[in-house]
Motif scaffolding. Structure first.
Motif, short mmCIF file in Angstrom:
data_model
loop_
_atom_site.label_atom_id
_atom_site.label_comp_id
_atom_site.label_asym_id
_atom_site.label_seq_id
_atom_site.Cartn_x
_atom_site.Cartn_y
_atom_site.Cartn_z
N THR A 9 0.85 -1.19 0.00
CA THR A 9 0.00 0.00 0.00
C THR A 9 0.87 1.22 0.00
O THR A 9 1.79 1.37 0.82
N HIS A 74 -1.95 0.16 -9.22
CA HIS A 74 -3.33 0.51 -9.52
C HIS A 74 -3.93 1.14 -8.27
O HIS A 74 -3.43 0.96 -7.16
N GLY A 75 -5.00 1.90 -8.49
CA GLY A 75 -5.66 2.58 -7.39
C GLY A 75 -7.03 3.02 -7.81
O GLY A 75 -7.38 3.04 -9.00
N PRO A 76 -7.83 3.44 -6.80
CA PRO A 76 -9.19 3.82 -7.13
C PRO A 76 -9.27 5.04 -8.05
O PRO A 76 -10.17 5.16 -8.87
N ALA A 77 -8.32 5.93 -7.93
CA ALA A 77 -8.40 7.17 -8.74
C ALA A 77 -7.64 7.05 -10.06
O ALA A 77 -7.72 7.95 -10.90
#
Length: 580
Positions: A9, A74-77
């Motif tokens: 993370t 990768h990420g939510p935004a």
């Protein structure tokens, strides 16, 4: 076997730094080259900064047993995940470390290691720059060589074009020279093929117009009917000086030609006035230019044509003078035939169709003191004035020997001795017949001459086959023999020279046979009219119209002593000679 994998993370800059430091160590331990490692870590750092700016991201690292390290962010935004795969020469084994394991010391070491990678990258860049500079210099040298090669190729192409132009020019000049020389040779052959003065003058314009002249004028100085008045001044100057003259609006600057102002008689077109002749000026050939000028090469050819035309005209003039002398001499040698009771005579003389129309052929007939008549035919070898002079000497000597009372054989023997003594290496043939009025016998003798042909009163024809003696003048002593033949009244005997019966394509025997057939074919009225018989015999014998030798024909027809001779009323000289 399960591939090692872990997800990290990334929520802060420290998380990003630890993840980058951890991946720098993993890729270094896996043997990833420094340049490739630096490119990967630079791209990873940029993506981590972007993920932090968007509120955080997760980084997943997977070690493939096949030797590849897969990294995905990768990420939510993030609109789309970022992925990379690195080929590791030394595969990663065992569980992956956690970013938390990287403390401040680890970060410092990672920072220093990053400097080493940067140093390796910069060193590679320096080497690359040196290599690029080397290749740049090489490329510059190559470009210079290409430019020089282009310059050489352009110079070679220019030289080739110049050579091709020079070759085309040389070929054109050679073709023009060949054309002019061919014309000169043909013109010379045409001009020298004739010995007729008027024929040569007619052929000169035919040769030159329209290719080499628009108009041609020939002025002969000896021609009183063509004075200098009204002729161009350049023509008169050429006749006076003997030098070619050019008259035109602008100087011609032609080789061997003098320049004069334009003629008032031809102000628009130039005139070229060429003297005719080689030794002396016989006249002037005035040519009007076919265009606005005369070409230099053409002028040189025209000068030679004028010279050869003058020579041809001079040869024709000399030939005509010799011909006139020859004809006068020939006419002097041909005397009138006598008018004798019991004997009719008719003669024909045709000069050769080539040469001076004079040779050594002759005929004669004259009475002797005892009342008999000698008919003679003869031929001196050769042509020209010498043959004619010798023929005259033989004719005179023959008459002198006959006056002394010698018969045909005795006369030939004396002529043979005379020719041996006075004219060695000169030969002649001769046949003599003696007619005695009141007797049907004819005595004859021959010296190398074709045999007489007799046509009897009934039309039967025979050739006197007695072997003739040798030619007069052959360097051996010889006594000639006489022969006697019956010749009743109404018979015709033909004496002739070999020009009548001999042709190149056939022997003399064939010609004698043809003469015999021609005599046999005479109709019933012609033997009585001896002049008509002579003309009728010549037609079949001269059907080809060309003969290289002179021709003499003497016809003798016996008649009753009381019958008047056919030739008594007409002088024989006018009817005896036939022109070619």
């Amino acid at each position: 076997m399960t591939a090692p994998s872990d997800t990290w993370t990334i929520a802060s800059a420290a998380d990003a730094a630890r993840a980058r430091a951890l991946l720098a160590r993993l890729t270094a331990d896996a043997g990833v080259p420094a340049l490739e490692r630096a490119r990967f870590l630079t791209a990873l750092g940029a993506r981590l900064r972007h993920g932090l700016a968007e509120g955080g991201a997760e980084l997943r690292v997977t070690a493939d047993p096949g030797g590849c390290l897969h990294v995905a962010l990768h990420g939510p935004a993030l609109t789309e995940p970022w992925q990379r795969a690195l080929v590791c020469p030394s595969p990663v084994t065992g569980p992956l470390p956690r970013p938390a394991a990287v403390d401040d010391i680890g970060l410092a070491e990672a920072l220093l290691a990053a400097d080493e990678d940067t140093t390796a990258v910069l060193t590679g860049l320096d080497e690359t720059e040196e290599l690029v500079e080397f290749h740049r210099e090489e490329l510059h040298q190559t470009n210079q060589g290409v430019l020089a090669l282009h310059a050489e190729l352009e110079a070679a192409a220019l030289a080739q074009r110049e050579l091709l132009d020079a070759e085309r020019t040389a070929r054109a000049e050679a073709e023009n020279a060949r054309r002019l020389l061919t014309f000169l040779a043909n013109a010379s052959a045409v001009l020298n093929a004739s010995l007729d003065h008027e024929d040569i003058l007619r052929r000169i314009p035919e040769l030159l117009v329209p290719e080499y002249a628009a108009n041609v004028d020939v002025w002969l100085l000896e021609d009183e009917g063509a004075p200098a008045d009204g002729r161009p001044a350049a023509t008169v100057a050429a006749a006076r000086t003997g030098r070619p003259q050019y008259a035109g609006p602008h100087p011609g600057e032609l080789p061997g030609v003098d320049d004069l102002p334009a003629s008032v008689l031809s102000p628009d077109r130039p005139l070229l006035c060429l003297p005719l002749g080689a030794r002396t000026v016989q006249g002037v050939l005035t040519l009007t230019a076919p265009g606005d000028r005369f070409a230099p090469d053409t002028t040189v050819m025209l000068l030679e044509v004028a010279r050869r035309a003058g020579i041809a005209l001079d040869n024709a003039r000399r030939y005509e003078q010799h011909r006139d002398v020859a004809e006068a001499l020939q006419r002097a040698q041909l005397t009138d035939l006598p008018s004798t009771p019991g004997l009719a005579l008719a003669a024909r003389y045709l000069p050769a169709t080539h040469g001076l129309n004079i040779g050594g052929d002759w005929y004669d007939a004259f009475p002797q003191p005892d009342g008999s008549v000698l008919a003679v035919i003869g031929d001196v070898t050769g042509h020209g004035l010498r043959a004619a002079v010798i023929m005259g000497q033989l004719r005179t000597a023959l008459r002198a020997y006959a006056v002394e009372g010698n018969g045909p054989a005795g006369i030939l023997t004396l002529l043979h001795r005379m020719l041996l003594h006075q004219q060695p290496e000169l030969y002649a043939t001769c046949a003599i017949t003696r007619f005695t009025p009141g007797t049907p016998e004819v005595v004859w003798a021959a010296a190398g001459h074709p045999p007489p042909v007799i046509r009897g009163p009934g039309g039967e024809v025979r050739v006197l086959e007695a072997k003739p003696g040798i030619m007069l003048g052959v360097p051996v002593p010889y006594e000639y023999e006489e022969h006697t033949v019956e010749l009743p009244a109404g018979s015709t005997i033909a004496l002739y020279t070999d020009g009548l019966v001999e042709r190149r394509s056939a022997g003399i025997d064939a010609g004698i046979d043809r003469l015999a057939r021609a005599m046999e074919a005479l109709d019933g009225t012609e033997p009585a009219d001896l002049e008509a018989a002579a003309d009728s015999l010549l037609k079949p014998m001269l059907h080809d119209a060309e003969h290289d030798d002179d021709i003499c024909l003497l016809l003798c027809r016996t008649t009753e002593p009381t019958e008047p001779a056919e030739t008594a009323e007409a002088p024989a000289g006018a009817a005896r000679t036939t022109g070619s």
